[in-house]
Design a protein around this motif. Structure first.
Motif, mmCIF file in Angstrom:
data_model
loop_
_atom_site.group_PDB
_atom_site.id
_atom_site.type_symbol
_atom_site.label_atom_id
_atom_site.label_comp_id
_atom_site.label_asym_id
_atom_site.label_seq_id
_atom_site.Cartn_x
_atom_site.Cartn_y
_atom_site.Cartn_z
ATOM 1 N N ARG A 1 0.824 -1.212 0.000
ATOM 2 C CA ARG A 1 0.000 0.000 0.000
ATOM 3 C C ARG A 1 0.856 1.259 0.000
ATOM 4 N NH1 ARG A 1 -4.931 -1.119 4.339
ATOM 5 N NH2 ARG A 1 -6.049 -2.676 3.095
ATOM 6 N N ARG A 2 1.925 1.230 0.768
ATOM 7 C CA ARG A 2 2.797 2.395 0.818
ATOM 8 C C ARG A 2 3.497 2.614 -0.520
ATOM 9 N NH1 ARG A 2 3.424 3.326 6.542
ATOM 10 N NH2 ARG A 2 2.486 1.579 7.655
ATOM 11 N N ASP B 1 2.223 1.656 -3.387
ATOM 12 C CA ASP B 1 1.169 2.125 -4.283
ATOM 13 C C ASP B 1 0.978 3.629 -4.157
ATOM 14 O OD1 ASP B 1 0.578 -0.277 -5.483
ATOM 15 O OD2 ASP B 1 -1.031 -0.801 -4.083
ATOM 16 N N ALA B 2 1.031 4.119 -2.910
ATOM 17 C CA ALA B 2 0.868 5.557 -2.693
ATOM 18 C C ALA B 2 1.988 6.330 -3.374
ATOM 19 C CB ALA B 2 0.836 5.854 -1.195
ATOM 20 N N THR C 1 1.574 6.138 -7.192
ATOM 21 C CA THR C 1 0.432 6.925 -7.640
ATOM 22 C C THR C 1 0.742 8.409 -7.623
ATOM 23 O OG1 THR C 1 -1.131 5.246 -6.849
ATOM 24 C CG2 THR C 1 -1.980 7.472 -7.169
ATOM 25 N N ARG D 1 -6.880 10.960 1.090
ATOM 26 C CA ARG D 1 -5.473 11.203 0.770
ATOM 27 C C ARG D 1 -4.581 10.848 1.949
ATOM 28 N NH1 ARG D 1 -1.672 14.882 -1.744
ATOM 29 N NH2 ARG D 1 -0.185 15.603 -0.183
ATOM 30 N N PHE E 1 -4.402 7.158 2.540
ATOM 31 C CA PHE E 1 -3.703 6.492 1.442
ATOM 32 C C PHE E 1 -2.196 6.658 1.560
ATOM 33 C CE2 PHE E 1 -2.423 6.730 -3.217
ATOM 34 C CZ PHE E 1 -2.437 5.353 -3.399
ATOM 35 N N LEU E 2 -1.750 7.864 1.881
ATOM 36 C CA LEU E 2 -0.310 8.125 1.959
ATOM 37 C C LEU E 2 0.343 7.394 3.117
ATOM 38 C CD1 LEU E 2 -0.079 11.937 1.082
ATOM 39 C CD2 LEU E 2 0.215 9.951 -0.412
ATOM 40 N N ILE F 1 -5.344 0.997 -2.435
ATOM 41 C CA ILE F 1 -5.729 1.703 -3.655
ATOM 42 C C ILE F 1 -7.094 1.255 -4.167
ATOM 43 C CG2 ILE F 1 -4.604 0.085 -5.259
ATOM 44 C CD1 ILE F 1 -3.687 2.605 -6.840
#
Length: 492
Positions: free
Chosen positions: A52-53, A55-56, A59, A131, A134-135, A141
């Motif tokens: 996930r990190r 992906d952030a 992105t 946001r 997500f970050l 995502i």
């Protein structure tokens, strides 16, 4: 890059080196027996958190590349300076991802990226709560896009405060930070919840345009190519859902009718000579192939139904013509008559070629007649309805067979056709002792699938292909026998 970006690049290089040294060598063992169940689950959670990190980061970088490659910058845009037509192409060439992934990352970043005012001051992101989560890796995502892409259209039609409230609730549900301390919801759950919020905040805009959908609905045949016919169209959601339920009923016939354990509770035999496998054969058809065969079964059931509209006072009848010399030739050709299907040239034709084996097989089915022509085109015979098993005979065969008699096939009787064991053309009678139940797939492939069927003393017997039972013995159909305890073999 300078400043903090240079430090970030150095940190990523250090992480990559540490990954190569510590993580990469152990990847091959993650699915091995040395990993316990608890360790495997924990590893899935930890790897997803790290993913996930990443992906952030990917992105946000894609979003910045898209911002610096916006068309308004002309020849100064980043993509042009790197010899690419747009940000998507630049991302593809730099990272090796697909065009769809590149576009998706840039679109996702657009909803969570902070903007910049005319004087250079930072502007808040469209979805600040999403946001932040997500970050930090708290929001994946998939859940992020479920929130932003559902709520984004509402920002123009609904109060900003209401959309922000929906965003907060959805982020809390996805990250497990709700007031009731519920576990984090899955991305699919969040997508459903987001649609509910959209319907609540904007009931008129959230509902699909019913009138437009009715105008666009439709199903049509495409061209016939190499013996296959394209099927094209769009279904209304309720029609698609009904078709899906019919497919589910056909492909998993015991799942919804109270017989989930039918296979386990029914007769089971163990080979008494040590040469048979004793296991039902695996279904090697793909999901689309099984859905095609299920649709064929559905159409056959509909053709037999008393509620189906008639044509000229008769049930819808499929006419197949075949020359006498073609009927029993392995590579013989028959024709479907009166069915207008576009051919390879795009012009309609009322004669569609099919294998002659199809003409032999469909002679068993209700609502179908076979016309046999001589070499000069004269009519030799037209099968009569008496060749079709009557409703009384069908009920008797259903009571005996219960469904498709091929081992391992669980298609129930309602979806099956009755097959003449000895073909009618070879003198086989339309009698319960010469009829067995087969699903559409096994009926269509009975001549080529390696299965052989006979009826002995009123009981169907099956001889399977050598890969299933090397002994080649005739074995009573399991559905045709009274249940016996597992481990008790069939009578000899």
């Amino acid at each position: 890059m300078g400043g903090p970006f240079a430090a970030l690049e150095q940190s990523l290089e250090a992480l990559r080196a540490e990954w190569d040294a510590a993580v990469a060598p152990t990847l091959a063992a993650t699915a091995g027996p040395a990993v316990s169940d608890a360790e495997l689950v924990a590893l899935a959670r930890a790897s997803e958190d790290l993913g996930r990190r990443l992906d952030a980061l990917r992105t946000m970088v894609a979003g910045e590349i898209a911002e610096r490659s916006r068309p308004s910058l002309g020849g100064e845009r980043l993509s042009a300076r790197y010899g690419c037509r747009d940000a998507s192409e630049l991302l593809q060439r730099v990272t090796g991802v697909s065009a769809a992934t590149a576009r998706s990352r840039a679109a996702t970043a657009h909803d969570v990226r902070q903007g910049e005012g005319l004087t250079g001051e930072p502007l808040p992101a469209a979805f600040p709560d999403a946001r932040d989560a997500f970050l930090t890796g708290a929001l994946g995502i998939d859940a992020l896009t479920a929130i932003t892409r559902t709520l984004a259209p509402l920002r123009e039609r609904c109060a900003v405060a209401n959309v922000a409230a929906a965003e907060r609730e959805l982020v809390a549900a996805a990250t497990g930070t709700t007031s009731d301390a519920a576990p984090p919801a899955t991305a699919d759950d969040i997508r459903i919840q987001a649609k509910v919020w959209a319907l609540y905040l904007d009931p008129d805009g959230a509902l699909p345009d019913d009138e437009r959908n009715h105008r666009l609905r439709g199903v049509r045949f495409g061209r016939s190519r190499d013996g296959l016919v394209d099927l094209q169209g769009r279904l209304l959601p309720e029609v698609a859902a009904q078709l899906q339920r019919l497919w589910d009923a056909y492909l998993s016939p015991r799942a919804g009718d109270g017989h989930a354990d039918a296979a386990a509770s029914g007769p089971a035999f163990t080979p008494d000579d040590g040469t048979g496998t004793g296991e039902p054969p695996a279904d090697l058809r793909s999901r689309p192939q099984r859905q095609h065969d299920a649709l064929a079964g559905i159409l056959a059931v509909a053709a037999r139904s008393a509620e189906t509209p008639t044509l000229g006072g008769q049930a819808p009848t499929l006419l197949v013509t075949v020359a006498a010399q073609e009927l029993h030739r392995p590579a013989g050709i028959a024709h479907l008559e009166g069915v207008r299907l576009p051919d390879e040239t795009g012009s309609d034709t009322s004669r569609t070629p099919v294998p002659a084996s199809f003409a032999r097989q469909i002679a068993c089915c209700g609502g179908i007649q076979t016309l046999t022509l001589g070499g000069a085109g004269q009519v030799l015979s037209l099968s009569s309805p008496q060749r079709v098993f009557t409703a009384h005979q069908r009920r008797a065969i259903i009571a005996r067979d219960g469904g498709c008699v091929i081992p391992g096939c669980l298609v129930p009787a309602a979806w099956c056709e009755i097959h003449h064991v000895v073909p009618h053309a070879a003198g086989g009678a339309t009698h319960i002792d010469n009829g067995v139940m087969l699903c559409w797939h096994h009926h269509r492939t009975i001549d080529t699938g390696g299965w052989r069927i006979r009826v002995s003393d009123g009981v169907p017997e099956i001889r399977g292909p050598s890969w299933w039972d090397p002994s080649g013995r005739w074995r009573p159909s399991g559905r045709a026998l009274a249940p016996r305890p597992i481990g008790v073999g069939p009578p000899t």
